[in-house]
Scaffold this motif. Structure first.
Motif, PDB file in Angstrom:
ATOM      1  N   PRO A   1       0.519  -1.824   8.498  1.00  0.00           N
ATOM      2  CA  PRO A   1       1.382  -1.063   9.403  1.00  0.00           C
ATOM      3  C   PRO A   1       2.817  -1.580   9.388  1.00  0.00           C
ATOM      4  O   PRO A   1       3.049  -2.786   9.529  1.00  0.00           O
ATOM      5  CB  PRO A   1       0.726  -1.283  10.773  1.00  0.00           C
ATOM      6  N   GLY A   2       3.762  -0.685   9.185  1.00  0.00           N
ATOM      7  CA  GLY A   2       5.162  -1.059   9.221  1.00  0.00           C
ATOM      8  C   GLY A   2       5.670  -1.799   8.003  1.00  0.00           C
ATOM      9  O   GLY A   2       6.814  -2.277   7.990  1.00  0.00           O
ATOM     10  N   LYS A   3       4.833  -1.908   6.964  1.00  0.00           N
ATOM     11  CA  LYS A   3       5.233  -2.631   5.758  1.00  0.00           C
ATOM     12  C   LYS A   3       5.122  -1.727   4.530  1.00  0.00           C
ATOM     13  O   LYS A   3       4.477  -0.680   4.571  1.00  0.00           O
ATOM     14  CB  LYS A   3       4.358  -3.868   5.563  1.00  0.00           C
ATOM     15  N   GLY A   4       5.729  -2.159   3.457  1.00  0.00           N
ATOM     16  CA  GLY A   4       5.645  -1.427   2.213  1.00  0.00           C
ATOM     17  C   GLY A   4       4.331  -1.695   1.506  1.00  0.00           C
ATOM     18  O   GLY A   4       3.572  -2.581   1.904  1.00  0.00           O
ATOM     19  N   PRO A   5       4.042  -0.948   0.463  1.00  0.00           N
ATOM     20  CA  PRO A   5       2.805  -1.169  -0.283  1.00  0.00           C
ATOM     21  C   PRO A   5       2.809  -2.517  -0.992  1.00  0.00           C
ATOM     22  O   PRO A   5       3.860  -2.994  -1.437  1.00  0.00           O
ATOM     23  CB  PRO A   5       2.792  -0.013  -1.294  1.00  0.00           C
ATOM     24  N   GLU A   6       1.635  -3.107  -1.054  1.00  0.00           N
ATOM     25  CA  GLU A   6       1.445  -4.400  -1.711  1.00  0.00           C
ATOM     26  C   GLU A   6       0.392  -4.246  -2.797  1.00  0.00           C
ATOM     27  O   GLU A   6      -0.728  -3.829  -2.520  1.00  0.00           O
ATOM     28  CB  GLU A   6       1.010  -5.455  -0.695  1.00  0.00           C
ATOM     29  N   TRP A   7       0.767  -4.594  -3.998  1.00  0.00           N
ATOM     30  CA  TRP A   7      -0.182  -4.549  -5.100  1.00  0.00           C
ATOM     31  C   TRP A   7      -1.115  -5.749  -5.007  1.00  0.00           C
ATOM     32  O   TRP A   7      -0.674  -6.890  -4.799  1.00  0.00           O
ATOM     33  CB  TRP A   7       0.573  -4.558  -6.425  1.00  0.00           C
TER      34      TRP A   7
ATOM     35  N   THR B   1      -5.241  -6.413   7.887  1.00  0.00           N
ATOM     36  CA  THR B   1      -5.416  -5.039   8.357  1.00  0.00           C
ATOM     37  C   THR B   1      -4.426  -4.130   7.638  1.00  0.00           C
ATOM     38  O   THR B   1      -3.216  -4.389   7.635  1.00  0.00           O
ATOM     39  CB  THR B   1      -5.203  -4.956   9.870  1.00  0.00           C
ATOM     40  N   ALA B   2      -4.957  -3.085   7.008  1.00  0.00           N
ATOM     41  CA  ALA B   2      -4.105  -2.223   6.184  1.00  0.00           C
ATOM     42  C   ALA B   2      -4.915  -1.021   5.723  1.00  0.00           C
ATOM     43  O   ALA B   2      -6.145  -0.986   5.873  1.00  0.00           O
ATOM     44  CB  ALA B   2      -3.594  -2.982   4.949  1.00  0.00           C
ATOM     45  N   VAL B   3      -4.201  -0.067   5.145  1.00  0.00           N
ATOM     46  CA  VAL B   3      -4.861   0.990   4.398  1.00  0.00           C
ATOM     47  C   VAL B   3      -4.948   0.515   2.949  1.00  0.00           C
ATOM     48  O   VAL B   3      -3.931   0.104   2.371  1.00  0.00           O
ATOM     49  CB  VAL B   3      -4.107   2.325   4.486  1.00  0.00           C
ATOM     50  N   TYR B   4      -6.140   0.549   2.391  1.00  0.00           N
ATOM     51  CA  TYR B   4      -6.372   0.079   1.034  1.00  0.00           C
ATOM     52  C   TYR B   4      -6.540   1.288   0.107  1.00  0.00           C
ATOM     53  O   TYR B   4      -7.267   2.233   0.426  1.00  0.00           O
ATOM     54  CB  TYR B   4      -7.613  -0.809   0.990  1.00  0.00           C
ATOM     55  N   TYR B   5      -5.863   1.212  -1.033  1.00  0.00           N
ATOM     56  CA  TYR B   5      -5.869   2.298  -1.996  1.00  0.00           C
ATOM     57  C   TYR B   5      -6.299   1.802  -3.379  1.00  0.00           C
ATOM     58  O   TYR B   5      -5.978   0.670  -3.768  1.00  0.00           O
ATOM     59  CB  TYR B   5      -4.462   2.881  -2.172  1.00  0.00           C
ATOM     60  N   CYS B   6      -6.963   2.680  -4.112  1.00  0.00           N
ATOM     61  CA  CYS B   6      -7.154   2.423  -5.529  1.00  0.00           C
ATOM     62  C   CYS B   6      -6.315   3.443  -6.314  1.00  0.00           C
ATOM     63  O   CYS B   6      -6.032   4.547  -5.823  1.00  0.00           O
ATOM     64  CB  CYS B   6      -8.615   2.472  -5.945  1.00  0.00           C
ATOM     65  N   ALA B   7      -5.914   3.055  -7.506  1.00  0.00           N
ATOM     66  CA  ALA B   7      -5.012   3.898  -8.285  1.00  0.00           C
ATOM     67  C   ALA B   7      -5.157   3.609  -9.765  1.00  0.00           C
ATOM     68  O   ALA B   7      -5.469   2.474 -10.162  1.00  0.00           O
ATOM     69  CB  ALA B   7      -3.557   3.650  -7.860  1.00  0.00           C
ATOM     70  N   ARG B   8      -4.887   4.624 -10.562  1.00  0.00           N
ATOM     71  CA  ARG B   8      -4.886   4.454 -12.008  1.00  0.00           C
ATOM     72  C   ARG B   8      -3.455   4.314 -12.518  1.00  0.00           C
ATOM     73  O   ARG B   8      -2.558   5.052 -12.098  1.00  0.00           O
ATOM     74  CB  ARG B   8      -5.541   5.650 -12.711  1.00  0.00           C
TER      75      ARG B   8
ATOM     76  N   GLN C   1      -7.375   8.475  -1.653  1.00  0.00           N
ATOM     77  CA  GLN C   1      -6.764   8.893  -0.383  1.00  0.00           C
ATOM     78  C   GLN C   1      -6.502   7.711   0.542  1.00  0.00           C
ATOM     79  O   GLN C   1      -5.751   7.845   1.508  1.00  0.00           O
ATOM     80  CB  GLN C   1      -7.671   9.896   0.323  1.00  0.00           C
ATOM     81  N   GLY C   2      -7.094   6.577   0.226  1.00  0.00           N
ATOM     82  CA  GLY C   2      -6.910   5.392   1.047  1.00  0.00           C
ATOM     83  C   GLY C   2      -7.996   5.259   2.096  1.00  0.00           C
ATOM     84  O   GLY C   2      -8.549   6.246   2.579  1.00  0.00           O
ATOM     85  N   THR C   3      -8.289   4.021   2.434  1.00  0.00           N
ATOM     86  CA  THR C   3      -9.275   3.757   3.473  1.00  0.00           C
ATOM     87  C   THR C   3      -8.734   2.689   4.416  1.00  0.00           C
ATOM     88  O   THR C   3      -8.211   1.655   3.976  1.00  0.00           O
ATOM     89  CB  THR C   3     -10.627   3.331   2.863  1.00  0.00           C
TER      90      THR C   3
END
Length: 119
Positions: free
Chosen positions: A43-49, A92-99, A111-113
């Motif tokens: 929340p409130g932060k940029g995406p983190e790889w 705590t975050a939304v976690y995403y997978c990506a190609r 879509q993120g979880t």
């Protein structure tokens, strides 16, 4: 059409291990020059790889999370998984997978979880 779908628990207790799975359809995770990634956004932060598993099974992790991260794959199920140990509320975050394709960048995302770390 390529689709990625994250699955896993939405709530994890502090100190526990998070385990998330990304199920891929419409593409093989063993296709040459494809890289299968995990990201998160708090929340409130940029995406983190977080890291990736490559088409050949090579693993690369974010140095800041390296000691807590494990990514694996199951080519028979066309899935790859993320394990993150010693979870804290800061995870705590939304976690995403990506190609990511070598010549095309990131082209498909799940879509993120939402994962919440709380006692």
């Amino acid at each position: 059409q390529v689709q990625l779908q994250e699955s896993g628990p939405g709530l994890v207790k502090p100190s526990q291990t998070l385990s998330l799975t990304c199920t891929v359809s419409g593409a093989s995770i063993a296709t040459v020059y494809d890289y299968w990634n995990w990201f998160r956004q708090a929340p409130g932060k940029g995406p983190e790889w977080i890291g990736f598993v490559s088409y050949s099974g090579d693993l690369v992790y974010n140095a800041s999370l390296n000691s807590r991260t494990s990514i694996s794959r199951d080519t028979s199920k066309n899935q790859f998984t993320l394990q993150l140990i010693s979870m804290t509320p800061e995870d705590t975050a939304v976690y995403y997978c990506a190609r990511r394709r070598l010549t095309a960048g990131y082209d498909y995302w799940g879509q993120g979880t939402q994962v919440t770390v709380s006692a």
